[in-house]
Design a protein around this motif. Sequence first.
Motif, PDB file in Angstrom:
ATOM      1  N   VAL A  70      61.763  55.355  60.391  1.00 49.14           N
ATOM      2  CA  VAL A  70      61.440  56.183  59.228  1.00 49.14           C
ATOM      3  C   VAL A  70      60.415  57.228  59.646  1.00 49.14           C
ATOM      4  O   VAL A  70      59.385  56.889  60.246  1.00 49.14           O
ATOM      5  N   HIS A  71      60.682  58.473  59.330  1.00 48.83           N
ATOM      6  CA  HIS A  71      59.762  59.572  59.640  1.00 48.83           C
ATOM      7  C   HIS A  71      59.148  60.086  58.348  1.00 48.83           C
ATOM      8  O   HIS A  71      59.859  60.488  57.428  1.00 48.83           O
ATOM      9  N   VAL A  72      57.825  60.039  58.245  1.00 49.76           N
ATOM     10  CA  VAL A  72      57.106  60.559  57.080  1.00 49.76           C
ATOM     11  C   VAL A  72      56.422  61.856  57.487  1.00 49.76           C
ATOM     12  O   VAL A  72      55.588  61.867  58.397  1.00 49.76           O
ATOM     13  N   ALA A  73      56.791  62.937  56.823  1.00 50.50           N
ATOM     14  CA  ALA A  73      56.340  64.271  57.224  1.00 50.50           C
ATOM     15  C   ALA A  73      55.070  64.681  56.490  1.00 50.50           C
ATOM     16  O   ALA A  73      54.717  64.122  55.444  1.00 50.50           O
ATOM     17  N   ASP A  74      54.390  65.678  57.043  1.00 48.51           N
ATOM     18  CA  ASP A  74      53.148  66.164  56.438  1.00 48.51           C
ATOM     19  C   ASP A  74      53.351  66.647  55.006  1.00 48.51           C
ATOM     20  O   ASP A  74      52.451  66.535  54.166  1.00 48.51           O
ATOM     21  N   GLU A  75      54.529  67.212  54.714  1.00 52.70           N
ATOM     22  CA  GLU A  75      54.747  67.723  53.363  1.00 52.70           C
ATOM     23  C   GLU A  75      54.818  66.611  52.318  1.00 52.70           C
ATOM     24  O   GLU A  75      54.797  66.887  51.124  1.00 52.70           O
ATOM     25  N   ASP A  76      54.916  65.353  52.758  1.00 50.38           N
ATOM     26  CA  ASP A  76      54.911  64.229  51.821  1.00 50.38           C
ATOM     27  C   ASP A  76      53.504  63.791  51.429  1.00 50.38           C
ATOM     28  O   ASP A  76      53.341  62.893  50.610  1.00 50.38           O
ATOM     29  N   ASP A  77      52.487  64.408  52.007  1.00 55.22           N
ATOM     30  CA  ASP A  77      51.108  64.016  51.739  1.00 55.22           C
ATOM     31  C   ASP A  77      50.740  64.320  50.289  1.00 55.22           C
ATOM     32  O   ASP A  77      50.938  65.430  49.798  1.00 55.22           O
ATOM     33  N   GLY A  78      50.191  63.320  49.608  1.00 57.59           N
ATOM     34  CA  GLY A  78      49.664  63.564  48.266  1.00 57.59           C
ATOM     35  C   GLY A  78      50.623  63.267  47.135  1.00 57.59           C
ATOM     36  O   GLY A  78      50.329  63.587  45.999  1.00 57.59           O
ATOM     37  N   THR A  92      60.224  51.041  62.431  1.00 55.24           N
ATOM     38  CA  THR A  92      59.420  51.922  63.276  1.00 55.24           C
ATOM     39  C   THR A  92      59.032  53.145  62.458  1.00 55.24           C
ATOM     40  O   THR A  92      59.894  53.864  61.942  1.00 55.24           O
ATOM     41  N   LEU A  93      57.739  53.346  62.306  1.00 57.60           N
ATOM     42  CA  LEU A  93      57.211  54.432  61.481  1.00 57.60           C
ATOM     43  C   LEU A  93      56.695  55.556  62.360  1.00 57.60           C
ATOM     44  O   LEU A  93      55.935  55.319  63.299  1.00 57.60           O
ATOM     45  N   LYS A  94      57.133  56.778  62.080  1.00 54.54           N
ATOM     46  CA  LYS A  94      56.620  57.973  62.744  1.00 54.54           C
ATOM     47  C   LYS A  94      55.988  58.867  61.689  1.00 54.54           C
ATOM     48  O   LYS A  94      56.596  59.123  60.647  1.00 54.54           O
ATOM     49  N   VAL A  95      54.761  59.320  61.932  1.00 54.64           N
ATOM     50  CA  VAL A  95      54.080  60.173  60.960  1.00 54.64           C
ATOM     51  C   VAL A  95      53.650  61.470  61.635  1.00 54.64           C
ATOM     52  O   VAL A  95      53.377  61.503  62.831  1.00 54.64           O
ATOM     53  N   ASP A  96      53.597  62.536  60.835  1.00 51.95           N
ATOM     54  CA  ASP A  96      53.175  63.834  61.348  1.00 51.95           C
ATOM     55  C   ASP A  96      51.653  63.888  61.501  1.00 51.95           C
ATOM     56  O   ASP A  96      50.920  63.021  61.024  1.00 51.95           O
ATOM     57  N   SER A  97      51.198  64.967  62.115  1.00 53.28           N
ATOM     58  CA  SER A  97      49.803  65.045  62.554  1.00 53.28           C
ATOM     59  C   SER A  97      48.799  65.083  61.412  1.00 53.28           C
ATOM     60  O   SER A  97      47.720  64.495  61.511  1.00 53.28           O
TER      61      SER A  97
END
Length: 420
Positions: free
Chosen positions: A102-110, A27-32
């Motif tokens: 798994v939670h992927v946060a906005d700070e992981d972008d790029g 289950t994937l959760k991603v920030d806005s």
Amino acid sequence: MKRLSTILGSLLFLMSANAQNEQFAITLKVDSAIASEPQKVYLYSQIENQMQLHDSLHIDSVHRIGTLHGSVPYEYAVHLMFARRGPGVVPVVVNNGDSITVHVADEDDGFRLRYPRKVEGSPAMLEYVGYHLMQDSLDRKERMARAESQLVGLPEAKVDSLKAIEKAIFREIEHNKEVFAMNAKYPYAAMGAGGSIYSNYKWSPTTHTYKEEVVDSIMNSLIARFPDYPPIRALVNDSTLGNYMSAESFATHTLFWKRYSDRFYDSETDTIVRPLKIGDYMKIYGLNEYRGQYIYLDFWASWCQPCLMQMPNIKQAAQMFADDLRVYLVSIDKSGKEWWSAVKEHDLLNHLDGEHPYQIHHIHAYRNKGKLDDEVRLLGIKTIPHNYLVDRSGRIIAKNISATMLIDKMQQLLEKERQQ
């Protein structure tokens, strides 16, 4: 009839349960911010040189949670790949029957490879992530010490101190690998540390501290704890005799999976491509070491008069915002001699003493035997001066701005931070 119905129902339940146990669920959760651009997330694996696309998921600003399914022959890492925004790869250690969040946060972008800090439902995954986060933290400190020791104008005593710190951190990294390989509870993570130790021992014996008896002990420990795990059997052929297999069949060649997304594969030319995103290439030049600060990346040359006219203001920006801004000057001079002569002539060296010290980081883009660095070539720069301003999280917030505008922009950004 009722009894038959009950029996059939039980069989169907068992069949359903067995089918579920033959798969894993992530289950994937991603920030806005990552979900702000509609895109697909692909789930793939490469085991024993067999690439498999397991599942895909569409995310957007409304749909930021979803579940992907797949199956693996034994505990191994599968990878989440974001087609547009987000990290290039998120590894997830799974076994059939696992249900992981798994939670992927906005700070992981790029960033190309990210180990998720927020994971639920898998002790094996938590062990794997915890180890890599610890090692990455030490690796970052080692590279920062190395980068600082190479700055121009540092006192010799300071350079020696930084080199001693770098060596101490390197020894700690090596020691952590050994301890983890000998004590990890789950096979995939243990194999990763053990395989790294063996490859370092085999290919870089002069730079690494491992002795043959230590490597033998680690290989023996792996095969004793996980005798039925195929990748470890491939890594360790006969540990008592010290004969090792390369385990190349388990290597991950990341270019292959990129064909599953138009972002990476050009069908007309049958080539792998990757649209430029500065965050993807920052790691090459060590810019990720200064994540959390603003970065001004300027491309110039000694023969470019408009570039040289900017330098006094660039130096002023480096001085005014010494605590918040890292300035990188990337020269595309083909001649290293002409590049460094211009650096000295225009006083672009570091000024670490005095009332207002500042640093300017210099990179020569033709470092590899007169060939332009790939990361610069991929930028496709047609004219100079050419620059980017990157914020604290690694996102480009301005492109091709003058040094005067840079000063104004930095003042606005810092004032906004103070008000928050």
